[in-house]
Design a protein around this motif. Structure first.
Motif, PDB file in Angstrom:
ATOM      1  N   LEU A  60       0.543  -1.324  -0.153  1.00  0.00           N
ATOM      2  CA  LEU A  60       0.048   0.118   0.084  1.00  0.00           C
ATOM      3  C   LEU A  60       0.687   1.271   0.068  1.00  0.00           C
ATOM      4  N   ASN A  61       0.279   2.303  -0.739  1.00  0.00           N
ATOM      5  CA  ASN A  61       1.135   3.579  -0.638  1.00  0.00           C
ATOM      6  C   ASN A  61       0.532   4.566   0.282  1.00  0.00           C
ATOM      7  N   TYR A  62       1.091   4.821   1.326  1.00  0.00           N
ATOM      8  CA  TYR A  62       0.544   5.706   2.521  1.00  0.00           C
ATOM      9  C   TYR A  62       1.128   7.094   2.213  1.00  0.00           C
ATOM     10  N   CYS A  73       1.990   8.781   7.243  1.00  0.00           N
ATOM     11  CA  CYS A  73       1.028   8.971   8.021  1.00  0.00           C
ATOM     12  C   CYS A  73       0.550   7.401   8.203  1.00  0.00           C
ATOM     13  N   ASP A  74       0.092   7.214   9.463  1.00  0.00           N
ATOM     14  CA  ASP A  74      -0.623   6.012   9.772  1.00  0.00           C
ATOM     15  C   ASP A  74      -2.212   6.269  10.614  1.00  0.00           C
ATOM     16  N   GLN A 104      -7.848   1.127   8.423  1.00  0.00           N
ATOM     17  CA  GLN A 104      -9.286   0.834   8.818  1.00  0.00           C
ATOM     18  C   GLN A 104     -10.065   1.718   7.796  1.00  0.00           C
ATOM     19  N   VAL A 105      -9.846   2.978   7.615  1.00  0.00           N
ATOM     20  CA  VAL A 105     -10.596   3.724   6.927  1.00  0.00           C
ATOM     21  C   VAL A 105     -10.614   3.553   5.496  1.00  0.00           C
ATOM     22  N   PHE A 106      -9.252   3.040   5.063  1.00  0.00           N
ATOM     23  CA  PHE A 106      -9.014   2.507   3.795  1.00  0.00           C
ATOM     24  C   PHE A 106      -9.853   1.260   3.131  1.00  0.00           C
ATOM     25  N   GLU A 107     -10.030   0.363   4.508  1.00  0.00           N
ATOM     26  CA  GLU A 107     -10.598  -0.711   4.239  1.00  0.00           C
ATOM     27  C   GLU A 107     -12.143  -0.714   4.113  1.00  0.00           C
ATOM     28  N   VAL A 164      -3.801   4.641  -0.290  1.00  0.00           N
ATOM     29  CA  VAL A 164      -4.485   4.954   0.821  1.00  0.00           C
ATOM     30  C   VAL A 164      -5.280   6.098   0.657  1.00  0.00           C
ATOM     31  N   CYS A 165      -4.501   7.451   0.572  1.00  0.00           N
ATOM     32  CA  CYS A 165      -5.160   8.682   1.016  1.00  0.00           C
ATOM     33  C   CYS A 165      -6.029   8.994  -0.219  1.00  0.00           C
TER      34      CYS A 165
END
Length: 503
Positions: A60-62, A73-74, A104-107, A164-165
């Motif tokens: 994943l690209n954070y 960021c996490d 969690q937001v991503f999922e 992710v963003c």
């Protein structure tokens, strides 16, 4: 590349919900334990891609932190609406804020994306296409179908994205696509057989004139309109969450109006209107011109504060801390106000003898429309009690009429669409509507004062659900910001609660 944090050691299996899940299906967005992996792969309707969860997580690209570009960021700070890193946390600036794991937001957004894509591919697009094949095609229909095809492509790209963003910022637009193309009604010319001429045959069979076609709006929902069966809205959260609570210092607070996503105007039992940020800090305060307590407050499309002064019969706009009186009434007192998408002001007003109530539209301080009676010449609104107003995205005008215990909705030309009187068999007290607002999905939100809850309806009066779990005792004012978070004034506590109620 630096990872924001190590992958979680324990992730629950999405299928059995009991075992640890070391595997992950990137197609189905599903965590899998060893026992469930085989059963999952046996489903041959899809081409699955099962990898180890750690491999999936590392791919994943954070987002990089804005404050500390070398860190990733996490977490998401819901109060500030930004992604943050470990250094941000140690700085203490987000102390006491609600922080959510960005994964969690991503999922959860991936799950929403999959549901939206399935609905568009399996239901919305085929339905629109079928209707378009049975009626004369209009440019607007072609445009809508084109939008759906574009939406399908965008959703597929997002669903496959590891950004992710980008995925976390997704908001569903399926509610707009659920509106079917208008059904065309054809009115044929009236004539006697002996009077048919060649020109009439050409007109009748060669084309249909625009004047012979009328439209009838359709609803995608196949459920009954009765409020006994709430409809599904997958974007609404089952358990809304309080992002923050702001102590305003008022003994009683009545109105809220979001200036932006991080600041909110408030009014209470005082002639001072206060602007707070989400950290609970007072940013600005304005005293009313007359010294009276404001009757209602809203924020205009330009970001100016507008308020009504019932005692002085004026509507006032605050620009750069300077108060300008834009409307002065005679024999009527302004109750509530809202700023429309076109920049007009809609004012609910009572006559001096308290026997009449009407809604008046103003463009640049000029009265352009009055809404007071139904087609049967009956008053649309009661002549007493609190009344608040909001314009919906479909240009409907929604008024909560406390005395009538109803919400009255008319279309943009003032024709009655429906009246909502609550679900009395599901609440302890009679419906007691106060503040009202609408959101980006054209949903209508109503504060039910003595039942301590918020009603959520769709634009056609279909009850969706309540917000009841956020300790909003005696809710009064409502306002939704551009992120879709709801601000509620909790009257007797003197506080504003910011609530996330949909994904």
């Amino acid at each position: 590349m630096n990872r924001p944090c190590s992958a979680p050691d324990v992730v629950q299996c999405s299928m059995c919900q009991t075992s640890v899940a070391p595997m992950y299906c990137e197609v189905c967005i599903t965590h899998l334990c060893k026992e469930c992996e085989e059963a999952h792969l046996s489903d041959s309707s899809k081409v699955h891609k099962v990898v180890s969860f750690k491999q999936h997580w590392r791919s994943l690209n954070y987002p990089n932190c804005r404050k500390h570009p070398t860190k990733q960021c996490d977490l998401l700070c819901e109060q500030c609406g930004i992604h943050i890193c470990i250094k941000c946390i140690s700085s203490g600036k987000h102390l006491g804020h609600k922080l959510v794991d960005i994964y969690q937001v991503f999922e959860s957004k991936k799950q929403l994306l999959r549901k939206d894509l399935q609905e568009i591919e399996n239901s919305l697009y085929p339905t629109h296409k079928q209707i378009a094949s049975n009626i004369p095609v209009q440019k607007t229909d072609l445009k809508k179908n084109s939008q759906k095809l574009t939406a399908i492509d965008k959703l597929k790209k997002l669903l496959n994205s590891k950004d992710v963003c980008l995925v976390s910022e997704y908001k569903s637009t399926n509610a707009e696509f659920r509106k079917l193309p208008p059904k065309l009604k054809v009115s044929l010319p009236n004539f006697r057989p002996q009077e048919i001429h060649k020109d009439q045959l050409i007109e009748l069979f060669g084309y249909l004139s625009a004047s012979s076609l009328t439209t009838e709006e359709q609803d995608y929902s196949m459920t009954n309109k009765g409020v006994e069966s709430p409809s599904q809205d997958w974007s609404l959260m089952d358990v809304p969450q309080v992002i923050t609570a702001i102590d305003t210092g008022y003994e009683y607070i009545y109105g809220v109006a979001c200036l932006n996503d991080t600041e909110v105007w408030t009014r209470g039992n005082s002639n001072i209107m206060k602007l707070y940020n989400l950290r609970g800090e007072l940013v600005k305060s304005i005293q009313t011109k007359s010294g009276n307590m404001p009757e209602d407050i809203k924020v205009t499309e330009n970001g100016d504060l507008v308020y009504t002064d019932f005692g002085y019969r004026t509507v006032n706009v605050v620009k750069n801390s300077q108060i300008q009186t834009v409307i002065t009434l005679q024999k009527w007192g302004p109750l509530s106000v809202c700023s429309t998408s076109s920049g007009d002001l809609l004012i609910v007003m009572d006559s001096d003898d308290h026997k009449q109530t009407k809604v008046v539209r103003y463009s640049d301080s000029t009265e352009t429309q009055t809404i007071q009676f139904s087609d049967e010449e009956q008053p649309l609104y009661s002549s007493d009690g609190f009344k608040y107003i909001s314009e919906n995205r479909n240009l409907d005008i929604c008024v909560s009429d406390n005395s009538a215990r109803a919400v009255v909705v008319v279309n943009q030309v003032g024709k009655l669409r429906f009246s909502y009187t609550g679900l009395c068999y599901t609440t302890e007290e009679p419906f007691d509507p106060r503040g009202i607002t609408t959101d980006s999905e054209s949903r209508i939100l109503i504060a039910d004062y003595y039942n301590h809850c918020i009603h959520i309806l769709d634009q056609d009066c279909q009850f969706l659900r309540y917000i009841k779990n956020c300790n909003t005792e005696l809710p009064w004012g409502l306002s939704v910001d551009t992120r879709g978070n709801l601000s509620v004034s909790v009257c007797c506590k003197g506080e504003v609660k910011k609530i996330q109620y949909y994904l």
